[in-house]
Design a protein around this motif. Structure first.
Motif, PDB file in Angstrom:
ATOM      1  N   ALA A  45       3.682  11.171  10.416  1.00  0.00           N
ATOM      2  CA  ALA A  45       5.031  11.226   9.853  1.00  0.00           C
ATOM      3  C   ALA A  45       5.022  10.535   8.494  1.00  0.00           C
ATOM      4  O   ALA A  45       4.438   9.463   8.343  1.00  0.00           O
ATOM      5  CB  ALA A  45       6.023  10.546  10.790  1.00  0.00           C
ATOM      6  N   VAL A  46       5.651  11.165   7.511  1.00  0.00           N
ATOM      7  CA  VAL A  46       5.731  10.591   6.167  1.00  0.00           C
ATOM      8  C   VAL A  46       7.107   9.957   5.982  1.00  0.00           C
ATOM      9  O   VAL A  46       8.123  10.654   5.950  1.00  0.00           O
ATOM     10  CB  VAL A  46       5.481  11.669   5.090  1.00  0.00           C
ATOM     11  CG1 VAL A  46       5.712  11.106   3.690  1.00  0.00           C
ATOM     12  CG2 VAL A  46       4.055  12.204   5.204  1.00  0.00           C
ATOM     13  N   SER A  47       7.129   8.650   5.896  1.00  0.00           N
ATOM     14  CA  SER A  47       8.389   7.936   5.672  1.00  0.00           C
ATOM     15  C   SER A  47       8.883   8.190   4.251  1.00  0.00           C
ATOM     16  O   SER A  47       8.139   8.673   3.390  1.00  0.00           O
ATOM     17  CB  SER A  47       8.178   6.432   5.877  1.00  0.00           C
ATOM     18  OG  SER A  47       7.292   5.924   4.883  1.00  0.00           O
ATOM     19  N   GLY A  48      10.144   7.856   4.009  1.00  0.00           N
ATOM     20  CA  GLY A  48      10.672   7.985   2.660  1.00  0.00           C
ATOM     21  C   GLY A  48       9.875   7.155   1.665  1.00  0.00           C
ATOM     22  O   GLY A  48       9.621   7.586   0.533  1.00  0.00           O
ATOM     23  N   LEU A  49       9.443   5.963   2.099  1.00  0.00           N
ATOM     24  CA  LEU A  49       8.650   5.103   1.225  1.00  0.00           C
ATOM     25  C   LEU A  49       7.297   5.731   0.913  1.00  0.00           C
ATOM     26  O   LEU A  49       6.878   5.778  -0.247  1.00  0.00           O
ATOM     27  CB  LEU A  49       8.461   3.733   1.879  1.00  0.00           C
ATOM     28  CG  LEU A  49       7.541   2.750   1.128  1.00  0.00           C
ATOM     29  CD1 LEU A  49       8.047   2.497  -0.278  1.00  0.00           C
ATOM     30  CD2 LEU A  49       7.414   1.450   1.918  1.00  0.00           C
ATOM     31  N   LEU A  50       6.598   6.236   1.947  1.00  0.00           N
ATOM     32  CA  LEU A  50       5.283   6.844   1.717  1.00  0.00           C
ATOM     33  C   LEU A  50       5.407   8.065   0.824  1.00  0.00           C
ATOM     34  O   LEU A  50       4.560   8.290  -0.048  1.00  0.00           O
ATOM     35  CB  LEU A  50       4.632   7.214   3.051  1.00  0.00           C
ATOM     36  CG  LEU A  50       3.249   7.871   2.948  1.00  0.00           C
ATOM     37  CD1 LEU A  50       2.282   7.021   2.149  1.00  0.00           C
ATOM     38  CD2 LEU A  50       2.694   8.162   4.343  1.00  0.00           C
ATOM     39  N   ARG A  51       6.471   8.851   1.005  1.00  0.00           N
ATOM     40  CA  ARG A  51       6.670  10.019   0.142  1.00  0.00           C
ATOM     41  C   ARG A  51       6.728   9.603  -1.325  1.00  0.00           C
ATOM     42  O   ARG A  51       6.057  10.192  -2.185  1.00  0.00           O
ATOM     43  CB  ARG A  51       7.957  10.742   0.532  1.00  0.00           C
ATOM     44  CG  ARG A  51       8.281  11.939  -0.369  1.00  0.00           C
ATOM     45  CD  ARG A  51       9.630  12.556   0.004  1.00  0.00           C
ATOM     46  NE  ARG A  51       9.874  13.781  -0.732  1.00  0.00           N
ATOM     47  CZ  ARG A  51      10.375  13.853  -1.961  1.00  0.00           C
ATOM     48  NH1 ARG A  51      10.681  12.731  -2.616  1.00  0.00           N
ATOM     49  NH2 ARG A  51      10.565  15.016  -2.547  1.00  0.00           N
ATOM     50  N   GLU A  52       7.530   8.595  -1.634  1.00  0.00           N
ATOM     51  CA  GLU A  52       7.679   8.169  -3.025  1.00  0.00           C
ATOM     52  C   GLU A  52       6.380   7.565  -3.563  1.00  0.00           C
ATOM     53  O   GLU A  52       6.051   7.741  -4.742  1.00  0.00           O
ATOM     54  CB  GLU A  52       8.827   7.168  -3.143  1.00  0.00           C
ATOM     55  CG  GLU A  52      10.194   7.750  -2.806  1.00  0.00           C
ATOM     56  CD  GLU A  52      10.517   8.994  -3.609  1.00  0.00           C
ATOM     57  OE1 GLU A  52      10.219   9.022  -4.826  1.00  0.00           O
ATOM     58  OE2 GLU A  52      11.061   9.952  -3.026  1.00  0.00           O
ATOM     59  N   VAL A  53       5.642   6.870  -2.711  1.00  0.00           N
ATOM     60  CA  VAL A  53       4.364   6.294  -3.138  1.00  0.00           C
ATOM     61  C   VAL A  53       3.363   7.400  -3.454  1.00  0.00           C
ATOM     62  O   VAL A  53       2.619   7.331  -4.441  1.00  0.00           O
ATOM     63  CB  VAL A  53       3.816   5.340  -2.053  1.00  0.00           C
ATOM     64  CG1 VAL A  53       2.380   4.938  -2.363  1.00  0.00           C
ATOM     65  CG2 VAL A  53       4.692   4.100  -1.952  1.00  0.00           C
ATOM     66  N   ILE A  54       3.321   8.441  -2.611  1.00  0.00           N
ATOM     67  CA  ILE A  54       2.419   9.572  -2.869  1.00  0.00           C
ATOM     68  C   ILE A  54       2.754  10.218  -4.211  1.00  0.00           C
ATOM     69  O   ILE A  54       1.870  10.488  -5.029  1.00  0.00           O
ATOM     70  CB  ILE A  54       2.500  10.607  -1.727  1.00  0.00           C
ATOM     71  CG1 ILE A  54       1.911  10.033  -0.441  1.00  0.00           C
ATOM     72  CG2 ILE A  54       1.752  11.890  -2.117  1.00  0.00           C
ATOM     73  CD1 ILE A  54       2.144  10.922   0.780  1.00  0.00           C
ATOM     74  N   LEU A  55       4.034  10.470  -4.445  1.00  0.00           N
ATOM     75  CA  LEU A  55       4.444  11.104  -5.695  1.00  0.00           C
ATOM     76  C   LEU A  55       4.106  10.228  -6.893  1.00  0.00           C
ATOM     77  O   LEU A  55       3.630  10.718  -7.926  1.00  0.00           O
ATOM     78  CB  LEU A  55       5.947  11.398  -5.666  1.00  0.00           C
ATOM     79  CG  LEU A  55       6.426  12.391  -4.609  1.00  0.00           C
ATOM     80  CD1 LEU A  55       7.936  12.585  -4.713  1.00  0.00           C
ATOM     81  CD2 LEU A  55       5.713  13.724  -4.732  1.00  0.00           C
ATOM     82  N   ALA A  56       4.322   8.922  -6.747  1.00  0.00           N
ATOM     83  CA  ALA A  56       4.015   8.015  -7.850  1.00  0.00           C
ATOM     84  C   ALA A  56       2.512   7.937  -8.099  1.00  0.00           C
ATOM     85  O   ALA A  56       2.061   7.913  -9.250  1.00  0.00           O
ATOM     86  CB  ALA A  56       4.570   6.620  -7.543  1.00  0.00           C
ATOM     87  N   ALA A  57       1.722   7.933  -7.032  1.00  0.00           N
ATOM     88  CA  ALA A  57       0.264   7.884  -7.182  1.00  0.00           C
ATOM     89  C   ALA A  57      -0.259   9.145  -7.857  1.00  0.00           C
ATOM     90  O   ALA A  57      -1.208   9.095  -8.651  1.00  0.00           O
ATOM     91  CB  ALA A  57      -0.392   7.697  -5.810  1.00  0.00           C
TER      92      ALA A  57
END
Length: 264
Positions: A106-118
């Motif tokens: 499961a991709v949390s809202g935080l992990l989603r934003e971190v992936i996009l930022a990375a």
């Protein structure tokens, strides 16, 4: 995977940083063919639904989930509709912090934003800069993420593989194991034994999981719960909803909301 796409990915696989991001949009219907990468990878679709097959397992990866694959894993990707892929490549040391087996998380809202930022960072980000903090947070979030039951075992026996491929194409097919044994050119008893020995599931269990997985895929593409129930072989929408929630932990209505829209 096409030579052009592979050429685009190679710099990310050979970069020195422990975590690097890769972004690419794929057209509907693309099938990459089997390939592998020297780095572990986390595959996340901001929009669209991916189907990823390894040599022994098939995964459905809708939005709000991601697939982790260890380095060297042979896999092929298929796109149900246009897919906006955002991917993290991990070195051996980094991958060791999140696991050594394939898994859908499961991709949390935080992990989603971190992936996009990375993915927006350069390949060779500053060792103690923003990229470093994003990488550390990404690894921590991936390690903490909840694994999801979005995988189906695949067989190696060509007779059983023939039946499995037909069932995946037509999950609503109502024929029993006796009819499918004719497709496999073997006896019903032998086919039942192959399901148990190769897949660890009975014929009915594997078909039910396939149907529910296909229903999930359809729901994330906007299909109505009633139509998804039919795909899963249920005449009753409430009965389908109960089985769906028992397997995936969410309702069909919640599954329809897994399509967050266009990629940034």
């Amino acid at each position: 995977m096409s030579p052009t796409r592979q050429a685009e990915i190679e710099p990310f696989e050979t970069a020195q940083r422990p975590v690097v991001g890769f972004s690419c949009n794929y057209e509907s219907g693309l099938w990459s063919g089997f390939h592998s990468h020297p780095r572990a990878q986390l595959m996340y679709a901001v929009s669209g639904v991916m189907r990823v097959d390894t040599l022994d397992t098939s995964y459905v990866v809708p939005p709000t989930t991601a697939l982790f694959l260890p380095a060297g894993a042979q896999h092929a990707m298929g796109m149900d509709g246009p897919v906006a892929l955002r991917e993290l490549f991990l070195t051996e040391d980094a991958a060791g912090r999140v696991g050594n087996m394939p898994k859908v998380i499961a991709v949390s809202g935080l992990l989603r934003e971190v992936i996009l930022a990375a993915c927006a960072e350069p390949v060779d980000w500053e060792p103690q800069g923003r990229g470093h903090h994003l990488a550390e947070l990404a690894l921590d979030e991936i390690a903490r993420a909840t694994p999801l039951p979005l995988s189906l075992p695949l067989p190696r026996d060509p007779r059983l593989r023939k039946v499995i491929e037909a069932l995946r194409e037509r999950p609503h097919d109502t024929r029993g194991i006796e009819a499918w044994s004719e497709v496999a050119n073997t006896s019903a008893r032998t086919l039942a034994r192959m399901f148990r020995s190769e897949l660890g599931l009975s014929f009915r269990q594997w078909r039910q999981q396939t149907r529910l997985t296909e229903a999930l895929r359809a729901l994330t593409l906007g299909t109505s719960p009633a139509r998804a129930a039919a795909i899963a072989g249920f005449e009753s929408t409430p009965a389908f909803g109960a089985a769906f929630r028992a397997h995936f932990g969410i309702t069909p209505g919640q599954a329809r909301k897994l399509q967050p829209g266009a990629a940034p």
